[in-house]
Design a protein around this motif. Sequence first.
Motif, short mmCIF file in Angstrom:
data_model
loop_
_atom_site.label_atom_id
_atom_site.label_comp_id
_atom_site.label_asym_id
_atom_site.label_seq_id
_atom_site.Cartn_x
_atom_site.Cartn_y
_atom_site.Cartn_z
N SER B 120 -18.61 -9.18 -18.29
CA SER B 120 -19.92 -8.91 -18.06
C SER B 120 -20.36 -10.38 -17.62
O SER B 120 -20.17 -11.55 -17.91
N GLN B 123 -23.30 -12.61 -21.17
CA GLN B 123 -22.55 -12.12 -22.30
C GLN B 123 -23.70 -12.00 -23.41
O GLN B 123 -24.79 -12.63 -23.41
N VAL B 125 -25.71 -9.54 -26.81
CA VAL B 125 -26.36 -8.09 -27.13
C VAL B 125 -27.82 -8.34 -27.28
O VAL B 125 -28.50 -9.34 -27.71
N ARG B 132 -29.96 -1.55 -30.05
CA ARG B 132 -29.20 -2.59 -29.66
C ARG B 132 -28.41 -2.14 -28.39
O ARG B 132 -27.83 -0.92 -28.33
N SER B 134 -25.74 -3.96 -25.17
CA SER B 134 -25.07 -5.23 -24.45
C SER B 134 -25.79 -5.38 -23.11
O SER B 134 -26.33 -4.81 -22.56
N TRP B 135 -25.50 -6.92 -22.89
CA TRP B 135 -26.17 -7.02 -21.35
C TRP B 135 -25.65 -6.17 -20.20
O TRP B 135 -26.26 -5.70 -19.48
N LYS C 254 -15.61 -3.03 -29.73
CA LYS C 254 -16.69 -3.87 -28.88
C LYS C 254 -18.13 -3.03 -29.08
O LYS C 254 -19.00 -3.75 -29.54
N GLU C 258 -20.96 -4.75 -31.09
CA GLU C 258 -22.47 -4.90 -30.28
C GLU C 258 -23.36 -4.04 -31.03
O GLU C 258 -24.78 -4.54 -30.89
N PHE C 284 -16.64 -10.30 -28.96
CA PHE C 284 -16.74 -9.46 -30.02
C PHE C 284 -15.39 -9.06 -30.66
O PHE C 284 -15.34 -8.25 -31.65
#
Lengths: 321, 282, 403
Positions: B120, B123, B125, B132, B134-135, C254, C258, C284
């Motif tokens: 990504s 990086q 979250v 939540r 992740s980017w 992951k 997350e 992660f």
Amino acid sequence: MDRRKIVPLLSPAILLIVLLLVPVFISQPYVLHVLIVMGINITLATSLRFIATVGQFSLAHAGMVSIGAYSSALLVIKLGLSFWAALPLAGLTAMSIAFLVGSPFVRLKGIYFTMVTLFLTEFITLLVTEWRNLTGGVQGIISIPRPNAIVLPGLLNLTFASKVDFYYLALAMVGFTLISLYAIESSRIGIAFSSVRQSEALAESIGVNSAGFRILAFSLGCFFAGIAGAFYGHYFSAIAPGSFGFLLSINVFIYMVVGGLRRFAGPIIGAIILTLIPELARAFKEYEPFVFAAILLVVIFFLREGLISLPVLFRKRRAPR
Amino acid sequence: MIEQNILNGLMSGWIYILVALGLTLVLSIVGIVQLAHGEVYMIGAYTVYCFCVVLGLNFFLSLLISILLVGLLGVVLERFFLRPFRDDVEGAIVSTIALILILQTAVVGIAGVGYKEIPSPIQGVLTILGARLSWERLIAILASMVLVSALLIFIEKTRTGQAMIAVSENREAAALQGINVNRVSSVAMFMGCGLAAAAGALTGAIFDLTPFMGGFALMKGIGVIIVGGLGSIPGAIIAGLILGLVDGVVTALFSVQVASITGLIVIILILLFRPQGLFGHG
Amino acid sequence: MMKRLSLISLMVMLVCGLTLSICAKESSAAPPTAETKTLKIGVMSNLTGPISTAAIPHTRGTQVAVDWINSKGGITIKGQKYLIEPVIEDVKETVDTAITAVTKLVELHKVKFAVGLIGPTQILPVTSLTEQAKVIRSLWHGEGHPKELSADTPYTFRVSVIPRDFIVPLLKYQVKTYPEVKKISMLFIENPGAAPLFERTKKVAEALGLTVLGLYVYPVSTRDFYPLVTKVMASNPDAIITDGLPHLAGGTLKAARELGFKGPIINLAPTCPNVVLKIAGKPFADNFIVGAPDVYSPKMTPMIKTVRTMLLDKYKEVTWDYIRGFDPTWWMIQAIEKAQSLDPTDVAKTWEKMDRIEATTGIGKMGGQQSYGINHVGVIPFAITRMVNGELEHVGWFTPDIP
């Protein structure tokens, strides 16, 4: 009689004799196996074309094969029926479900009908996978018994312990399918199918119940898919939902188109050639799909009407201007 | 937890939208049953892998390059493999199946079957409204929105965009009005494949890459188009979000399998009772 | 219609001719020289389709095993030297294609020894073919179905590679390393082996004093784990037990991290930790335990290092899936050599009694009499690898629990 009349009459007879004698000359089980698989594919491709004669393309064939296979396996294993009873019942089950499902779907035309049959196959696969108690879930059903032996003392001794017996059964299945479908197509029903395909509005105007004929074509075509499914189950002795998905529907569709939609014999040729090609191309290992794709492209670009149109091409070239 | 489920659903939804939009452009304007759309998506992902991971370029630059290159690939594919089969459904199916086999096997040969990863660009979250993500997922949603908006602007404001609408509604009438249908087809193919490539690359950054990742995208794309309506962009957006939410929320409430069946039932019901889709032309 | 039939009959005869010609071509094998003969080993591999992601590395491991054995002069049976010749056939994705490929191997190539097959629904249907033909089959993979390996399959052998083999040592390690973990949930692939695996794991877990919260099953085509992991986390487990393929384990890991799950994630299947790490991403990759080695660790056995080098030279990449393809072939060859016979029945009888077989991970022996009814499972050491803060830590070598 002059020569031109003898040859056409002799050909079917020679053909039949050749086909019946194949196991006498070919004992290699692998070759017989490929011929048997070819038989299943011919049954599927011709019954798919039967549905197409009324102007609809179905991608539900894999789902119907699945229904036929599971019905037959369960009837034999759970209810103890003989294979010979389970086989037609499997076909009838597929046909009934096709009828039930086809009736609401029949008002869909063209690509929409095809889409709904595609999702029908997906739905059947999902249902079979999840109904674990009945179908064994993802693993499917294994150890499906062979067809019950047919013993006519002195004449026949079919125990289905060897591929030879299955070859004859496949031959019978193909023969039954081809004769039935050809008979229906040559009858007035076939003419009605043709009229619905060419112009539904026009057909309706002369009193042809187009919806009825479309459901009929779909149901009957799926009957043979069910039969093929039952054969599949008892020949391979194992079935799993993954074997009857989009891939199978598309393959049968391709056999039909590459062989040639317009002629009855088209799908037969398509099934024969396209069953053989992957076997002959095994040497290419993981690149075998290139060979298959190449064949597809060559046919669809240069022989749009299918392989069956090859002789017509030759005849055109030879005919004097 | 419900916020997380809804957010999950929206995330899935935006990826489906991106895939479906590309496919609807190809289906309605080019007029072809493009079954190899999933493979175009896959090649988009591998192209970004090539530029970003192998050659070390910035992710967004690689994404742009991928959109352009795969768009051009699409134009070539359209000219040689698709255009001959316009309005020829059986022919298109055979041709595009052959394409699927060729593209998949080519990628297997070039890149191998192993799993690849696109890291990504950012990086970490985030937490949004108690949920939540992740980017890379947020980037996927934002990038999708940007691309969709760009597409909408293009369609509304440019002549070619308007021509595309005309062609999608009635090709013969459009030709009679002097629109160069082939040129419009090529542009639509370029954009459709570019969108697919973007979807593939963004999904690749979230999950992983394999030569077989395309099938999933195709099925989702077709489902969204059926529910939303062929050729309808608002339809694709709404339907994408609906199907995405079904996958996100129903999975969490029941199971993955129930979510799949629900999605299928929605699609089949639409086909039965409103085959033109929620927003489709009659 | 008659003309068409004559066309068809011509084509049918052409077909028969073609098939006969493949027949003739295949049967003429390379003439053996006076000094060395070849021993054909069938390789049943999923070369095309999604399963190829796992099967092709195994095929390559097999190829390297064959190359290595041949480089040392092959094997010698009763004074006659044999070089190994792998015969690879593509089983593709479905039951029927698997049966076609194995029929070809058994009936046309006439192999007496075979390795392979990953496809979960293909393993069992092929069994009846190989058992009936008395072909020894060294499995790459198993689902744990009772009919897969039992007293009824005297010609089928398997190295310890299925999740079932690793439950006890892995859970014991978890209890020792994470004493605070009391409640566990299981997240398994929707495969034939899922339900029995759950039952077995539950029994062991409860015997160790853990509480099992539930089982969640997902189709192998799943990519987005957010919805599923959200659901799993809802019941607040302290640890999650998974099984299976690198991209699924990696995806689960992951997603879980997350979404804020801090507890350990334990993978029962021997999934390559290097690949899982790559897919989950370093940020992660934490608190993940798996029963497979970090192939690049300096703590690997000399044999793993040798095989690793050979694989890197030939294929420019290596994962545990590659090396996993080595042992089933190597074991089979050791058994053949020990039996000093090319007759599968002799080899089977010898193999099931071997209490010292070399494997890439160390010295193993045959086991499984109690659990499977037949001594056909290779009990070889396995590594536990732990992911901590994006780095792999080789915990040590353990023995699978296969009574």
